[in-house]
Design an enzyme around this catalytic site. Structure first.
Site, PDB file in Angstrom:
ATOM      1  N   ARG A   3      11.214  -1.582  11.072  1.00  0.00           N
ATOM      2  CA  ARG A   3      10.074  -1.192  12.115  1.00  0.00           C
ATOM      3  C   ARG A   3       9.822  -2.193  13.233  1.00  0.00           C
ATOM      4  O   ARG A   3      10.157  -3.524  12.923  1.00  0.00           O
ATOM      5  CB  ARG A   3       8.923  -1.033  11.133  1.00  0.00           C
ATOM      6  CG  ARG A   3       8.479   0.136  10.871  1.00  0.00           C
ATOM      7  CD  ARG A   3       7.385   0.076   9.735  1.00  0.00           C
ATOM      8  NE  ARG A   3       6.204  -0.457  10.052  1.00  0.00           N
ATOM      9  CZ  ARG A   3       5.049  -0.466   9.357  1.00  0.00           C
ATOM     10  NH1 ARG A   3       5.013   0.347   8.376  1.00  0.00           N
ATOM     11  NH2 ARG A   3       3.987  -0.924   9.868  1.00  0.00           N
ATOM     12  N   LYS A  27       0.815  -1.240  -0.062  1.00  0.00           N
ATOM     13  CA  LYS A  27       0.081   0.001   0.115  1.00  0.00           C
ATOM     14  C   LYS A  27       0.773   1.240  -0.074  1.00  0.00           C
ATOM     15  O   LYS A  27       0.651   2.138  -0.738  1.00  0.00           O
ATOM     16  CB  LYS A  27      -0.936   0.012   1.127  1.00  0.00           C
ATOM     17  CG  LYS A  27      -1.704  -0.949   1.305  1.00  0.00           C
ATOM     18  CD  LYS A  27      -2.585  -1.144   2.424  1.00  0.00           C
ATOM     19  CE  LYS A  27      -2.032  -1.249   3.916  1.00  0.00           C
ATOM     20  NZ  LYS A  27      -1.209  -2.296   3.973  1.00  0.00           N
ATOM     21  N   ARG A  67      -9.800   0.618   8.396  1.00  0.00           N
ATOM     22  CA  ARG A  67      -9.509  -0.728   8.729  1.00  0.00           C
ATOM     23  C   ARG A  67     -10.345  -1.471   9.456  1.00  0.00           C
ATOM     24  O   ARG A  67     -10.095  -2.544   9.762  1.00  0.00           O
ATOM     25  CB  ARG A  67      -8.213  -0.583   9.621  1.00  0.00           C
ATOM     26  CG  ARG A  67      -6.917  -0.942   8.898  1.00  0.00           C
ATOM     27  CD  ARG A  67      -5.762  -0.493   9.969  1.00  0.00           C
ATOM     28  NE  ARG A  67      -4.668  -1.175   9.905  1.00  0.00           N
ATOM     29  CZ  ARG A  67      -3.549  -0.862   9.183  1.00  0.00           C
ATOM     30  NH1 ARG A  67      -3.536   0.351   8.848  1.00  0.00           N
ATOM     31  NH2 ARG A  67      -2.657  -1.692   9.282  1.00  0.00           N
TER      32      ARG A  67
HETATM   33  P1  AP5 Z   1       4.828  -1.672   1.971  1.00  0.00           P
HETATM   34  O1  AP5 Z   1       4.441  -0.761   0.656  1.00  0.00           O
HETATM   35  O2  AP5 Z   1       5.475  -0.982   3.063  1.00  0.00           O
HETATM   36  O3  AP5 Z   1       3.490  -2.607   2.419  1.00  0.00           O
HETATM   37  P2  AP5 Z   1       2.455  -1.992   3.218  1.00  0.00           P
HETATM   38  O4  AP5 Z   1       1.215  -2.535   2.795  1.00  0.00           O
HETATM   39  O5  AP5 Z   1       2.285  -0.230   3.379  1.00  0.00           O
HETATM   40  O6  AP5 Z   1       2.412  -2.516   4.749  1.00  0.00           O
HETATM   41  P3  AP5 Z   1       2.427  -1.815   6.136  1.00  0.00           P
HETATM   42  O7  AP5 Z   1       3.209  -2.873   6.758  1.00  0.00           O
HETATM   43  O8  AP5 Z   1       3.072  -0.563   6.188  1.00  0.00           O
HETATM   44  O9  AP5 Z   1       0.923  -1.925   6.288  1.00  0.00           O
HETATM   45  P4  AP5 Z   1       0.291  -1.895   7.531  1.00  0.00           P
HETATM   46  O10 AP5 Z   1      -0.934  -1.782   7.065  1.00  0.00           O
HETATM   47  O11 AP5 Z   1       0.456  -2.986   8.606  1.00  0.00           O
HETATM   48  O12 AP5 Z   1       0.951  -0.810   8.358  1.00  0.00           O
HETATM   49  P5  AP5 Z   1       0.562   0.717   8.683  1.00  0.00           P
HETATM   50  O13 AP5 Z   1       1.640   1.480   8.766  1.00  0.00           O
HETATM   51  O14 AP5 Z   1      -0.645   1.124   7.916  1.00  0.00           O
HETATM   52  O15 AP5 Z   1       5.886  -2.853   1.352  1.00  0.00           O
HETATM   53  C1  AP5 Z   1       6.201  -3.850   2.292  1.00  0.00           C
HETATM   54  C2  AP5 Z   1       7.633  -4.365   1.882  1.00  0.00           C
HETATM   55  O16 AP5 Z   1       7.408  -5.074   0.635  1.00  0.00           O
HETATM   56  C3  AP5 Z   1       8.541  -3.293   1.642  1.00  0.00           C
HETATM   57  O17 AP5 Z   1       9.818  -3.568   1.812  1.00  0.00           O
HETATM   58  C4  AP5 Z   1       8.430  -2.979  -0.048  1.00  0.00           C
HETATM   59  O18 AP5 Z   1       9.648  -2.609  -0.707  1.00  0.00           O
HETATM   60  C5  AP5 Z   1       8.242  -4.563  -0.658  1.00  0.00           C
HETATM   61  N1  AP5 Z   1       7.384  -4.340  -1.596  1.00  0.00           N
HETATM   62  C6  AP5 Z   1       6.202  -3.595  -1.838  1.00  0.00           C
HETATM   63  N2  AP5 Z   1       5.576  -3.854  -2.967  1.00  0.00           N
HETATM   64  C7  AP5 Z   1       6.313  -5.014  -3.500  1.00  0.00           C
HETATM   65  C8  AP5 Z   1       5.989  -5.703  -4.698  1.00  0.00           C
HETATM   66  N3  AP5 Z   1       4.903  -5.619  -5.642  1.00  0.00           N
HETATM   67  N4  AP5 Z   1       7.149  -6.766  -4.852  1.00  0.00           N
HETATM   68  C9  AP5 Z   1       8.241  -6.790  -4.214  1.00  0.00           C
HETATM   69  N5  AP5 Z   1       8.476  -6.317  -2.894  1.00  0.00           N
HETATM   70  C10 AP5 Z   1       7.363  -5.369  -2.716  1.00  0.00           C
HETATM   71  O19 AP5 Z   1       0.033   0.457  10.425  1.00  0.00           O
HETATM   72  C11 AP5 Z   1       0.838   0.180  11.317  1.00  0.00           C
HETATM   73  C12 AP5 Z   1      -0.030   0.177  12.632  1.00  0.00           C
HETATM   74  O20 AP5 Z   1      -0.612   1.397  13.161  1.00  0.00           O
HETATM   75  C13 AP5 Z   1      -1.232  -0.856  12.877  1.00  0.00           C
HETATM   76  O21 AP5 Z   1      -0.827  -2.071  13.019  1.00  0.00           O
HETATM   77  C14 AP5 Z   1      -2.060  -0.094  13.903  1.00  0.00           C
HETATM   78  O22 AP5 Z   1      -1.564  -0.339  15.168  1.00  0.00           O
HETATM   79  C15 AP5 Z   1      -1.837   1.046  13.468  1.00  0.00           C
HETATM   80  N6  AP5 Z   1      -3.046   1.583  12.588  1.00  0.00           N
HETATM   81  C16 AP5 Z   1      -2.565   2.260  11.361  1.00  0.00           C
HETATM   82  N7  AP5 Z   1      -3.693   2.601  10.909  1.00  0.00           N
HETATM   83  C17 AP5 Z   1      -4.974   2.358  11.356  1.00  0.00           C
HETATM   84  C18 AP5 Z   1      -6.288   2.393  11.469  1.00  0.00           C
HETATM   85  N8  AP5 Z   1      -6.903   2.715  10.446  1.00  0.00           N
HETATM   86  N9  AP5 Z   1      -7.071   2.000  12.541  1.00  0.00           N
HETATM   87  C19 AP5 Z   1      -6.389   1.543  13.536  1.00  0.00           C
HETATM   88  N10 AP5 Z   1      -4.978   1.491  13.825  1.00  0.00           N
HETATM   89  C20 AP5 Z   1      -4.126   1.644  12.799  1.00  0.00           C
END
Ligand code: AP5
Length: 213
Positions: free
Chosen positions: A160, A13, A88
């Site tokens: 992270r 994402k 989410r």
């Molecule tokens: P990346 O693009 O970083 O993936 P992502 O989908 O953004 O993953 P996240 O782990 O950031 O999502 P998340 O939803 O768990 O975390 P968030 O920060 O929102 O890609 C991942 C890796 O793969 C990278 O190394 C990249 O280079 C590689 N990659 C990407 N695409 C690729 C491809 N096509 N091929 C190969 N490699 C690839 O949330 C964190 C925390 O915040 C949550 O756990 C929660 O505690 C809180 N939080 C956030 N939003 C909310 C909400 N709305 N409600 C409640 N709590 C929330």
């Protein structure tokens, strides 16, 4: 244009949002990034949410919904935005619909990025991020050009804390129970587009852009 990027942790994402925000001049709004920034700056919000992020659990809906509307109501979001990590839960999705309706706006697309769990675990284990500017890397697929130094700002990249394997498993479980039901929710609403997120980054971008066009 207002777009939601939906998908499990590691689906890509953030990676896709960083590309699409430039191509479409949309604001990239990541609730995860906002929470991490607040934790880093030791704000009152950061202190409230730190334990949830460390455990891979969701921050309570009320807190997240207030935060997102504070951000989306700022002038730089007038032209449109990409929501990364919000909504989410069904409660958050309903609050987004209600808030948009109140403002006479609507969601244009919900892009569901689908990737199998084994791939997600490999991606998250190898992810490195820049604590300063937020640029994202992967030790195999997209390493920094020089050692562990961020290409953009020269800071040493880090893993992270929630990318440790035990927390990743908890995050995937939380996704299945609380976030995956949104796929049905948006399918019924009629604006869901699913793309195969296991393809290389540029092919995923192309699939999203084709769907949007
Ligand atoms: P990346 O693009 O970083 O993936 P992502 O989908 O953004 O993953 P996240 O782990 O950031 O999502 P998340 O939803 O768990 O975390 P968030 O920060 O929102 O890609 C991942 C890796 O793969 C990278 O190394 C990249 O280079 C590689 N990659 C990407 N695409 C690729 C491809 N096509 N091929 C190969 N490699 C690839 O949330 C964190 C925390 O915040 C949550 O756990 C929660 O505690 C809180 N939080 C956030 N939003 C909310 C909400 N709305 N409600 C409640 N709590 C929330």
């Amino acid at each position: 244009m207002r777009v939601v990027l939906l998908g499990p942790p590691g689906a890509g994402k953030g990676t896709q949002a960083q590309i699409l925000e430039e191509n479409y001049e949309l604001m990239h709004i990541s609730t995860g990034d906002i929470f991490r920034q607040n934790i880093k700056n030791e704000t009152a919000l950061g202190k409230k949410v730190k334990a949830y992020l460390a455990a891979g659990q969701l921050v309570p809906d009320e807190l997240t919904i207030d935060l997102i509307w504070d951000r989306l109501d700022q002038a730089d979001c007038d032209k449109g935005y990409l929501l990364d990590g919000f909504p989410r839960t069904i409660v958050q999705a309903e609050a987004l619909n209600d808030g948009l309706a109140t403002r006479g706006k609507k969601l244009d697309y919900v892009i569901n990025i689908r990737v199998d769990n084994e791939v997600l675990i490999r991606r998250l284990a190898g992810r490195r991020v820049c604590p300063e500017c937020g640029a994202t890397y992967h030790v195999d697929v997209k390493p920094p050009k020089v050692g562990e130094i961020c290409d953009v700002c020269g800071t040493t990249v880090i893993q992270r804390t929630d990318d440790k394997i035990e927390t990743v498993r908890d995050r995937l479980q939380v996704y299945e129970t609380q976030t995956a039901p949104l796929i049905d929710f948006y399918e019924k609403q009629g604006n869901l587009i699913t793309v195969d997120g296991s393809m290389p980054v540029d092919e995923v971008t192309a699939a999203i852009q084709n769907a949007i066009h």
